[in-house]
Scaffold this motif. Structure first.
Motif, mmCIF file in Angstrom:
data_model
loop_
_atom_site.group_PDB
_atom_site.id
_atom_site.type_symbol
_atom_site.label_atom_id
_atom_site.label_comp_id
_atom_site.label_asym_id
_atom_site.label_seq_id
_atom_site.Cartn_x
_atom_site.Cartn_y
_atom_site.Cartn_z
ATOM 1 N N LYS A 18 -14.212 -9.297 -9.558
ATOM 2 C CA LYS A 18 -14.973 -8.025 -9.754
ATOM 3 C C LYS A 18 -15.520 -7.519 -8.640
ATOM 4 N N LYS A 19 -15.830 -8.229 -7.549
ATOM 5 C CA LYS A 19 -16.524 -7.725 -6.336
ATOM 6 C C LYS A 19 -15.224 -7.055 -5.612
ATOM 7 N N ALA A 20 -14.057 -7.613 -5.593
ATOM 8 C CA ALA A 20 -12.962 -6.852 -5.145
ATOM 9 C C ALA A 20 -12.669 -5.337 -5.795
ATOM 10 N N LEU A 21 -12.886 -5.498 -6.926
ATOM 11 C CA LEU A 21 -12.536 -4.218 -7.894
ATOM 12 C C LEU A 21 -13.714 -3.135 -7.698
ATOM 13 N N LYS A 22 -14.923 -3.732 -7.343
ATOM 14 C CA LYS A 22 -16.136 -2.809 -7.209
ATOM 15 C C LYS A 22 -15.690 -2.234 -5.682
ATOM 16 N N TRP A 23 -15.550 -3.048 -4.639
ATOM 17 C CA TRP A 23 -15.169 -2.715 -3.475
ATOM 18 C C TRP A 23 -14.159 -1.534 -3.270
ATOM 19 N N ALA A 24 -13.020 -1.836 -3.864
ATOM 20 C CA ALA A 24 -11.782 -0.776 -3.994
ATOM 21 C C ALA A 24 -12.421 0.302 -4.633
ATOM 22 N N VAL A 25 -13.347 0.501 -5.613
ATOM 23 C CA VAL A 25 -13.701 1.785 -6.237
ATOM 24 C C VAL A 25 -14.643 2.623 -5.381
ATOM 25 N N ASP A 26 -15.524 1.613 -4.716
ATOM 26 C CA ASP A 26 -16.554 2.205 -3.726
ATOM 27 C C ASP A 26 -15.996 2.620 -2.503
ATOM 28 N N ASN A 27 -14.908 2.151 -2.173
ATOM 29 C CA ASN A 27 -14.407 2.399 -0.437
ATOM 30 C C ASN A 27 -12.994 2.963 -0.544
ATOM 31 N N VAL A 28 -11.992 2.694 -1.620
ATOM 32 C CA VAL A 28 -10.828 3.266 -1.266
ATOM 33 C C VAL A 28 -10.605 4.298 -2.256
ATOM 34 N N ALA A 29 -10.657 4.067 -3.370
ATOM 35 C CA ALA A 29 -10.169 5.166 -4.505
ATOM 36 C C ALA A 29 -10.909 6.423 -4.454
ATOM 37 N N ARG A 30 -10.173 7.244 -4.687
ATOM 38 C CA ARG A 30 -10.476 8.899 -4.851
ATOM 39 C C ARG A 30 -10.170 9.263 -5.859
ATOM 40 N N SER A 31 -10.568 10.578 -6.410
ATOM 41 C CA SER A 31 -10.242 11.454 -7.466
ATOM 42 C C SER A 31 -8.592 11.622 -7.399
ATOM 43 N N GLY A 32 -8.187 11.334 -8.538
ATOM 44 C CA GLY A 32 -6.741 11.569 -8.801
ATOM 45 C C GLY A 32 -5.763 10.257 -8.529
ATOM 46 N N ASP A 33 -6.511 9.346 -7.716
ATOM 47 C CA ASP A 33 -5.685 8.253 -7.424
ATOM 48 C C ASP A 33 -5.550 7.324 -8.561
ATOM 49 N N PRO A 120 5.510 1.019 -7.066
ATOM 50 C CA PRO A 120 5.033 0.335 -5.943
ATOM 51 C C PRO A 120 3.750 0.650 -5.666
ATOM 52 N N LEU A 121 3.194 -0.242 -4.706
ATOM 53 C CA LEU A 121 1.707 0.183 -4.377
ATOM 54 C C LEU A 121 1.456 0.731 -2.998
ATOM 55 N N ASP A 122 0.470 1.554 -2.585
ATOM 56 C CA ASP A 122 0.249 2.076 -1.208
ATOM 57 C C ASP A 122 -0.507 0.822 -0.545
ATOM 58 N N SER A 123 -1.354 0.231 -1.357
ATOM 59 C CA SER A 123 -2.054 -0.776 -0.795
ATOM 60 C C SER A 123 -2.714 -1.597 -1.990
ATOM 61 N N ILE A 124 -3.024 -2.826 -1.552
ATOM 62 C CA ILE A 124 -3.749 -3.718 -2.603
ATOM 63 C C ILE A 124 -4.921 -4.583 -2.144
ATOM 64 N N VAL A 125 -5.924 -4.565 -3.011
ATOM 65 C CA VAL A 125 -7.002 -5.323 -2.917
ATOM 66 C C VAL A 125 -7.212 -6.585 -3.682
ATOM 67 N N ILE A 126 -7.587 -7.607 -2.909
ATOM 68 C CA ILE A 126 -7.622 -8.903 -3.388
ATOM 69 C C ILE A 126 -8.782 -9.676 -2.897
ATOM 70 N N GLY A 127 -9.451 -10.382 -3.972
ATOM 71 C CA GLY A 127 -10.582 -11.100 -3.670
ATOM 72 C C GLY A 127 -10.253 -12.631 -3.162
ATOM 73 N N ASN A 128 -11.291 -12.935 -2.541
ATOM 74 C CA ASN A 128 -10.994 -14.399 -1.602
ATOM 75 C C ASN A 128 -12.021 -15.384 -2.539
ATOM 76 N N ARG A 129 -11.430 -16.389 -2.980
ATOM 77 C CA ARG A 129 -12.209 -17.236 -3.465
ATOM 78 C C ARG A 129 -13.217 -18.196 -2.752
ATOM 79 N N GLY A 130 -12.827 -18.126 -1.545
ATOM 80 C CA GLY A 130 -13.546 -19.168 -0.527
ATOM 81 C C GLY A 130 -13.298 -20.662 -0.878
ATOM 82 N N LEU A 131 -12.231 -20.999 -1.063
ATOM 83 C CA LEU A 131 -11.909 -22.229 -1.214
ATOM 84 C C LEU A 131 -12.051 -23.084 -0.017
ATOM 85 N N GLY A 132 -12.635 -24.409 -0.210
ATOM 86 C CA GLY A 132 -12.857 -25.108 1.204
ATOM 87 C C GLY A 132 -11.351 -25.297 2.033
#
Length: 161
Positions: A18-33, A120-132
């Motif tokens: 959800k953090k990655a999704l929110k980041w993508a919406v706030d920082n990458v996605a624009r109208s029409g994307d 196909p995708l122009d870019s991909i956003v993925i969360g990082n679980r922070g595994l040890g």
């Protein structure tokens, strides 16, 4: 509208996705994307439903209006949570972003890389679980794999608070 982008976001409905999704919406996605949520479910022995039909290629692109309906999503074995749905419906409503969901079954690392070329995708956003370190060595990091194998830019959103 040739400059519209197809941005993939790996979602498993966890806090870090959800953090990655929110980041993508706030920082990458624009109208029409096109914001394409990619969910990968582990393979199982499905007796019926859409899984058998789409196991090799993944589901068709499912519009937001459909993946907001729990009874429609049950046939895919996926249940998006309220917070994820709120993030994407707000993005669609307020920013004119086209949101769709694509579901794959199998190994998340392989399916996410496959999605990059197949959608196909122009870019991909993925969360990082922070595994040890130890867990990452044993399980292999999905984000590392995608960074090293995807044919498009990959953004890893770290999940530490």
């Amino acid at each position: 509208m040739a400059d519209c982008k197809r941005i993939g976001v790996a979602v498993d409905f966890s806090p870090c996705s959800k953090k990655a999704l929110k980041w993508a919406v706030d920082n990458v996605a624009r109208s029409g994307d096109h914001l394409i949520l990619i969910s990968v479910s582990p393979e199982g022995n499905y007796e019926e439903g859409e899984m058998q039909l789409w196991e090799a290629t993944g589901s068709p692109l499912i519009p937001l209006s459909e993946f907001s309906e729990p009874h429609l999503m049950k046939k895919y074995g996926v249940s998006p949570d309220a917070e994820t749905l709120d993030i994407v419906s707000t993005a669609a409503r307020q920013h004119g972003i086209i949101v769709v969901l694509k579901i794959y079954w199998g190994d998340a690392r392989e399916k996410l890389v496959e999605a990059v070329d197949n959608i196909p995708l122009d870019s991909i956003v993925i969360g990082n679980r922070g595994l040890g370190k130890l867990k990452r060595v044993i399980m292999g990091s999905v984000s590392n794999f995608v960074v090293n194998n995807a044919s498009c830019p990959v953004t890893v959103v770290k999940s530490h608070d």
